[in-house]
Design an enzyme around this catalytic site. Structure first.
Site, PDB file in Angstrom:
ATOM      1  N   LYS A  96       0.927  -1.328   0.046  1.00  0.00           N
ATOM      2  CA  LYS A  96       0.029  -0.008   0.105  1.00  0.00           C
ATOM      3  C   LYS A  96       0.831   1.380   0.181  1.00  0.00           C
ATOM      4  O   LYS A  96       0.411   2.264  -0.334  1.00  0.00           O
ATOM      5  CB  LYS A  96      -0.890   0.106   1.022  1.00  0.00           C
ATOM      6  CG  LYS A  96      -2.000  -0.916   1.099  1.00  0.00           C
ATOM      7  CD  LYS A  96      -3.321  -0.817   2.074  1.00  0.00           C
ATOM      8  CE  LYS A  96      -4.496  -1.421   1.742  1.00  0.00           C
ATOM      9  NZ  LYS A  96      -4.401  -2.912   2.046  1.00  0.00           N
ATOM     10  N   GLU A 118      -9.759   6.963   3.753  1.00  0.00           N
ATOM     11  CA  GLU A 118     -10.718   6.217   4.582  1.00  0.00           C
ATOM     12  C   GLU A 118      -9.947   4.948   4.797  1.00  0.00           C
ATOM     13  O   GLU A 118      -8.949   4.537   4.105  1.00  0.00           O
ATOM     14  CB  GLU A 118     -12.051   5.760   3.797  1.00  0.00           C
ATOM     15  CG  GLU A 118     -11.782   4.701   2.632  1.00  0.00           C
ATOM     16  CD  GLU A 118     -10.684   5.058   1.585  1.00  0.00           C
ATOM     17  OE1 GLU A 118     -10.579   6.255   1.188  1.00  0.00           O
ATOM     18  OE2 GLU A 118      -9.846   4.175   1.118  1.00  0.00           O
ATOM     19  N   SER A 381       1.720  -9.990  -0.962  1.00  0.00           N
ATOM     20  CA  SER A 381       1.316  -8.309  -0.727  1.00  0.00           C
ATOM     21  C   SER A 381       1.799  -7.835   0.541  1.00  0.00           C
ATOM     22  O   SER A 381       1.865  -6.597   0.621  1.00  0.00           O
ATOM     23  CB  SER A 381      -0.342  -8.239  -0.902  1.00  0.00           C
ATOM     24  OG  SER A 381      -1.030  -8.889  -0.366  1.00  0.00           O
TER      25      SER A 381
HETATM   26  C1  LIG Z   1      -5.080  -4.104   1.456  1.00  0.00           C
HETATM   27  C2  LIG Z   1      -4.553  -5.400   1.274  1.00  0.00           C
HETATM   28  C3  LIG Z   1      -5.026  -6.063   0.102  1.00  0.00           C
HETATM   29  C4  LIG Z   1      -6.055  -6.074  -0.654  1.00  0.00           C
HETATM   30  O1  LIG Z   1      -5.902  -4.849  -1.549  1.00  0.00           O
HETATM   31  P1  LIG Z   1      -5.699  -4.670  -3.071  1.00  0.00           P
HETATM   32  O2  LIG Z   1      -5.965  -3.523  -3.243  1.00  0.00           O
HETATM   33  O3  LIG Z   1      -6.761  -5.685  -3.609  1.00  0.00           O
HETATM   34  O4  LIG Z   1      -4.297  -4.916  -3.062  1.00  0.00           O
HETATM   35  C5  LIG Z   1      -4.062  -7.212  -0.001  1.00  0.00           C
HETATM   36  N1  LIG Z   1      -2.771  -7.477   0.869  1.00  0.00           N
HETATM   37  C6  LIG Z   1      -2.653  -6.701   1.903  1.00  0.00           C
HETATM   38  C7  LIG Z   1      -1.482  -7.156   2.782  1.00  0.00           C
HETATM   39  C8  LIG Z   1      -3.379  -5.620   2.065  1.00  0.00           C
HETATM   40  O5  LIG Z   1      -2.881  -4.740   3.150  1.00  0.00           O
END
Ligand SMILES: *Cc1c(COP(=O)(O)O)cnc(C)c1O
Length: 401
Positions: A96, A118, A381
């Site tokens: 993010k 948000e 992610s």
């Molecule tokens: C917020 C988040 C997601 C999901 O958000 P996307 O916009 O679909 O990437 C996935 N993995 C993590 C670790 C997150 O913090």
């Protein structure tokens, strides 16, 4: 290998549309703010100074490039070569931050006096507050009153970073209500900058968020060539709103032989206990964009459910809607219990505790790549500390092991 400029990755012809999906379906009061943002984005995205500054912070502050790690033990277990794109090693522990750094640089150039955002689980709130602190810009985070109770650790982080956390007290007091209240504030305060956390909402947000996240796929493409001398057979990412997934996918969309997979939060498998928007939703307008959305029988948006807070959203990026309908990407829903299994497996096989969101992508790869003797990249992610904190282990030990 040549590094392709970020700007070449955009294939949507009419700005803001991906096939029939996308657009800016908003009340007229928001049009002016969105046009200003669009103008600034298209002005600066190819600007050398802007790009240099963005790349500087990605390298020196976020810690990029994130490694592409060969997970030898997991690979042996699955029967294919699996590489992990380690977004969990970024500053603040997820992808993010790529987006909030990009947006804060844009906010600065637009002369914004305040960042607003948000947040649901608080992950985007922390990334936004981090970027605001870095540039000394005031920051307001709108968060459902119920989520403030549930996510105390992230609320403390945001406050430490000097953000005001504003409770949203309407509706179900969760994410969708926080979005509505933040939008209301944005309309009344046009000098503020609305920092959106995923590839959702009205144009230009899906375009802009996809752009800032595209660094993931560019790096991964170069790194897999370096490691293996060829493209992967398949790539995997989890899909909430769609930002980490589009970040990885963009590096490979033009490579027809690379199969692309998106893992949705399947929850317990049925509406309303699911967040599998593409697999189970219908097409309509939700929070400013024309895309898929989870709806009840009367066509009203429903709430969603996933064990992974980051996947728990009833809408989805219009670009993913397009990639689904054109069959370029295969989206499947992964149930909570399969994600938990993958969360435990990766922790124990590799010593890497993934975010429960990312574990959905791992689970899907474990299934699809089983005994294929193939080569795949999984987007990790984020890191899983937040999930350990909320005592996921009770759930694991009682039910699954
Ligand atoms: C917020 C988040 C997601 C999901 O958000 P996307 O916009 O679909 O990437 C996935 N993995 C993590 C670790 C997150 O913090």
């Amino acid at each position: 290998m040549e590094v392709r400029p970020l700007s070449e990755l955009y294939t949507n012809i009419k700005p803001g549309y991906y096939g029939e999906f996308g657009g800016a379906h908003v009340p007229p009061a928001l049009n002016k703010n969105l046009s200003r943002l669009e103008e600034a984005f298209f002005k600066f995205k190819d600007d050398k100074e802007f790009q240099d500054e963005f790349i500087h912070y990605l390298k020196k502050y976020v810690g990029r490039p994130s490694p592409l790690y060969f997970a030898a033990n997991l690979s042996k277990e699955v029967g294919s070569k699996l590489y992990l794109k380690r977004e969990d090693l970024n500053h603040t522990g997820a992808h993010k931050i790529n987006n909030t750094i990009g947006q804060v640089l844009l906010a600065k150039r637009m002369g914004a006096t305040e960042i607003i955002a948000e947040t649901g689980a608080g992950q985007h709130g922390v990334a936004a507050a981090t970027a605001a602190a870095l540039f000394g810009i005031k920051c307001k985070i709108f968060m459902g009153a119920v989520d403030i109770e549930r996510q105390a650790a992230n609320v403390s982080r945001m406050k430490l970073l000097n953000a005001d956390v504003i409770p949203a007290t309407s509706g179900t007091k969760t994410l969708a209500d926080a979005v509505n209240e933040a939008l209301g504030y944005f309309i009344k305060n046009p000098d503020s900058f609305y920092m959106l956390g995923s590839q959702v909402g009205p144009h230009p947000y899906p375009n802009l968020v996809g752009y800032f996240q595209s660094v993931i796929g560019q790096e991964a493409r170069n790194q897999i060539f370096e490691a293996e001398g060829r493209l992967p057979d398949s790539i995997f990412a989890c899909v909430g709103g769609g930002s980490n997934a589009i970040g990885l996918f963009q590096g490979f969309l033009a490579d027809e032989n690379v199969k692309i997979y998106g893992a949705e939060g399947g929850g317990e498998g049925e509406i309303p206990k699911t967040a599998a928007t593409l697999s189970m939703g219908k097409i309509g307008v939700f929070q400013g964009t024309y895309s898929y959305c989870l709806m009840d029988e009367d066509g009203n948006p429903t709430t969603s459910y996933s064990i992974a807070a980051g996947l728990d959203y009833p809408g989805i990026s219009p670009q993913h809607a397009y990639l689904k309908d054109t069959k370029r990407v295969s989206y499947q829903s992964i149930l909570d219990q399969d994600a938990i299994n993958a969360y435990v497996t990766l922790s124990r096989k590799e010593g890497i505790i993934p975010a429960i969101e990312s574990a959905h992508a791992v689970a899907m790869a474990m299934k699809v790549m089983k005994d294929k003797n193939g080569l795949a990249i999984i987007n990790l992610s984020g890191r899983g500390d937040k999930d350990v904190e909320r005592r996921l282990e009770n759930f694991i030990y009682n039910k699954f092991i």
